[in-house]
Design a protein around this motif. Sequence first.
Motif, PDB file in Angstrom:
ATOM      1  N   THR A  42       0.827  -1.185   0.000  1.00  0.00           N
ATOM      2  CA  THR A  42       0.000   0.000   0.000  1.00  0.00           C
ATOM      3  C   THR A  42       0.870   1.246   0.000  1.00  0.00           C
ATOM      4  O   THR A  42       2.063   1.188   0.242  1.00  0.00           O
ATOM      5  CB  THR A  42      -0.885   0.029   1.250  1.00  0.00           C
ATOM      6  OG1 THR A  42      -0.037   0.157   2.382  1.00  0.00           O
ATOM      7  CG2 THR A  42      -1.692  -1.246   1.381  1.00  0.00           C
ATOM      8  N   ARG A  57     -14.066  -0.910  -4.435  1.00  0.00           N
ATOM      9  CA  ARG A  57     -13.567   0.243  -3.694  1.00  0.00           C
ATOM     10  C   ARG A  57     -14.281   0.335  -2.350  1.00  0.00           C
ATOM     11  O   ARG A  57     -15.500   0.175  -2.281  1.00  0.00           O
ATOM     12  CB  ARG A  57     -13.811   1.521  -4.491  1.00  0.00           C
ATOM     13  CG  ARG A  57     -13.158   2.756  -3.884  1.00  0.00           C
ATOM     14  CD  ARG A  57     -13.263   3.926  -4.834  1.00  0.00           C
ATOM     15  NE  ARG A  57     -12.297   4.966  -4.521  1.00  0.00           N
ATOM     16  CZ  ARG A  57     -12.025   5.991  -5.316  1.00  0.00           C
ATOM     17  NH1 ARG A  57     -12.648   6.103  -6.472  1.00  0.00           N
ATOM     18  NH2 ARG A  57     -11.133   6.894  -4.958  1.00  0.00           N
ATOM     19  N   THR A 201      -9.234 -11.256  -2.282  1.00  0.00           N
ATOM     20  CA  THR A 201      -9.182 -10.281  -1.198  1.00  0.00           C
ATOM     21  C   THR A 201     -10.474 -10.297  -0.380  1.00  0.00           C
ATOM     22  O   THR A 201     -11.543 -10.601  -0.910  1.00  0.00           O
ATOM     23  CB  THR A 201      -8.940  -8.860  -1.732  1.00  0.00           C
ATOM     24  OG1 THR A 201     -10.014  -8.496  -2.626  1.00  0.00           O
ATOM     25  CG2 THR A 201      -7.628  -8.793  -2.496  1.00  0.00           C
ATOM     26  N   PHE A 203     -12.664  -8.529   3.299  1.00  0.00           N
ATOM     27  CA  PHE A 203     -12.796  -7.399   4.213  1.00  0.00           C
ATOM     28  C   PHE A 203     -13.858  -7.722   5.256  1.00  0.00           C
ATOM     29  O   PHE A 203     -14.907  -8.262   4.927  1.00  0.00           O
ATOM     30  CB  PHE A 203     -13.190  -6.136   3.444  1.00  0.00           C
ATOM     31  CG  PHE A 203     -12.305  -5.857   2.259  1.00  0.00           C
ATOM     32  CD1 PHE A 203     -11.256  -4.960   2.359  1.00  0.00           C
ATOM     33  CD2 PHE A 203     -12.506  -6.515   1.049  1.00  0.00           C
ATOM     34  CE1 PHE A 203     -10.427  -4.716   1.272  1.00  0.00           C
ATOM     35  CE2 PHE A 203     -11.685  -6.279  -0.052  1.00  0.00           C
ATOM     36  CZ  PHE A 203     -10.640  -5.382   0.059  1.00  0.00           C
ATOM     37  N   ASP A 227      -8.408  -9.882   4.844  1.00  0.00           N
ATOM     38  CA  ASP A 227      -7.166  -9.119   4.671  1.00  0.00           C
ATOM     39  C   ASP A 227      -7.234  -7.798   5.418  1.00  0.00           C
ATOM     40  O   ASP A 227      -6.223  -7.299   5.914  1.00  0.00           O
ATOM     41  CB  ASP A 227      -6.919  -8.853   3.186  1.00  0.00           C
ATOM     42  CG  ASP A 227      -6.716 -10.123   2.396  1.00  0.00           C
ATOM     43  OD1 ASP A 227      -5.763 -10.859   2.704  1.00  0.00           O
ATOM     44  OD2 ASP A 227      -7.513 -10.398   1.483  1.00  0.00           O
ATOM     45  N   LEU A 292      -9.634   2.403   0.055  1.00  0.00           N
ATOM     46  CA  LEU A 292      -9.050   1.141  -0.389  1.00  0.00           C
ATOM     47  C   LEU A 292      -9.597   0.770  -1.759  1.00  0.00           C
ATOM     48  O   LEU A 292     -10.771   1.000  -2.056  1.00  0.00           O
ATOM     49  CB  LEU A 292      -9.394   0.001   0.579  1.00  0.00           C
ATOM     50  CG  LEU A 292      -8.578  -0.154   1.860  1.00  0.00           C
ATOM     51  CD1 LEU A 292      -8.817   1.035   2.784  1.00  0.00           C
ATOM     52  CD2 LEU A 292      -8.937  -1.447   2.570  1.00  0.00           C
ATOM     53  N   SER A 293      -8.761   0.175  -2.574  1.00  0.00           N
ATOM     54  CA  SER A 293      -9.229  -0.400  -3.833  1.00  0.00           C
ATOM     55  C   SER A 293      -8.578  -1.760  -4.018  1.00  0.00           C
ATOM     56  O   SER A 293      -7.427  -1.967  -3.650  1.00  0.00           O
ATOM     57  CB  SER A 293      -8.908   0.518  -5.017  1.00  0.00           C
ATOM     58  OG  SER A 293      -7.516   0.720  -5.143  1.00  0.00           O
ATOM     59  N   SER A 294      -9.353  -2.687  -4.570  1.00  0.00           N
ATOM     60  CA  SER A 294      -8.861  -4.051  -4.792  1.00  0.00           C
ATOM     61  C   SER A 294      -9.156  -4.470  -6.224  1.00  0.00           C
ATOM     62  O   SER A 294     -10.247  -4.222  -6.747  1.00  0.00           O
ATOM     63  CB  SER A 294      -9.547  -5.024  -3.821  1.00  0.00           C
ATOM     64  OG  SER A 294      -9.297  -6.371  -4.207  1.00  0.00           O
ATOM     65  N   ASN A 298      -4.624  -7.688  -5.348  1.00  0.00           N
ATOM     66  CA  ASN A 298      -3.883  -6.751  -4.528  1.00  0.00           C
ATOM     67  C   ASN A 298      -4.792  -5.663  -3.977  1.00  0.00           C
ATOM     68  O   ASN A 298      -5.802  -5.317  -4.592  1.00  0.00           O
ATOM     69  CB  ASN A 298      -2.755  -6.103  -5.341  1.00  0.00           C
ATOM     70  CG  ASN A 298      -1.766  -7.133  -5.865  1.00  0.00           C
ATOM     71  OD1 ASN A 298      -1.406  -8.054  -5.147  1.00  0.00           O
ATOM     72  ND2 ASN A 298      -1.351  -6.980  -7.115  1.00  0.00           N
ATOM     73  N   ILE A 299      -4.398  -5.121  -2.829  1.00  0.00           N
ATOM     74  CA  ILE A 299      -5.136  -4.044  -2.200  1.00  0.00           C
ATOM     75  C   ILE A 299      -4.254  -2.801  -2.165  1.00  0.00           C
ATOM     76  O   ILE A 299      -3.111  -2.848  -1.725  1.00  0.00           O
ATOM     77  CB  ILE A 299      -5.542  -4.428  -0.763  1.00  0.00           C
ATOM     78  CG1 ILE A 299      -6.504  -5.631  -0.785  1.00  0.00           C
ATOM     79  CG2 ILE A 299      -6.202  -3.243  -0.058  1.00  0.00           C
ATOM     80  CD1 ILE A 299      -6.751  -6.231   0.575  1.00  0.00           C
TER      81      ILE A 299
END
Length: 305
Positions: A42, A57, A201, A203, A227, A292-294, A298-299
């Motif tokens: 990040t 997002r 990913t 959340f 994650d 955050l964007s995935s 990947n984040i």
Amino acid sequence: MTSFIGPKGSTLGARVKFKSTWNRMFLFVVFLLVSILLSSCTFSSKPDPTPVKGGLRIVYLNVGQGASQLLISPSGKTMLIDAGNNDQEQVVLDDLKRYGIKRLDIVVGTHPDADHIGGLDKVIDQLDIGKVYMPRISSTTKTFESVLRSIQKKGLKVATAKSGVILDWDPQVEVKMLAPLQTYEDNNNMSAVMRVAYGKTSFLFTGDAESVSEKDMIASRQELHADVLLVGHHGSKSSTTPAFLKQVAPKYAIIQSGVDNKYGHPTPTILGRLKKAGIIVYRNDTQGIIDLSSNGTNIQITTER
């Protein structure tokens, strides 16, 4: 690089050439390793409200001592979880406008506490709303009653937020409610807890769920790994127990709390626990909006400051 040649028969030139070659190889390996690390790590810079195409997002809005998260799916579907306290409703509305949000496909009020649902009435009043989820628990506060009136005025109904509910949001994203698993006397333990998975990913959104709810989630043997963990109850020591943290095993933790709040959130106990586990922590009170964007693998994380 120039090589220096020594006297006839000397090996100085060969040694210098060898050293030069080794240096180039070393620099190449370092560059390669840094490139690999940067591809999955990040970085911090100001969040860009421009829509992310083809990715998930998640924006952790800065609402002081409260909580609010905006989710935008790969296909452009939107979701708002909580909306801060009553005095933050305009902040939430302004942020939604900045991100170009005119419709919320799903609104979730995690539990009746004012610092979570205080701004939901104005959000519901001013935006096009699809579906509303809240746990089956009542409250006599004016804040809670105001939210219910706004829902009623829009002709909407409240769907029950509880364990096992799978939200129909975006076919590319799995959104599952993990809690509450039963009825608790404490409003905090009635918090709707949600796990969002996109590609590889994941959340976890925890509301104010405390140790009792966390223990039941562990016992239920549901998938808890994520994650990114939204730390429960703003970093209070009543939540984020060692056992729960071990099950979630996040790489990153987000704490939503206000600057110099009277509760002392986040507590040193929780900050120490996260640090000991090697988890990277982001905080609204020190970094502002956290975006955050995935891409499913990947984040990427950016912060307001």
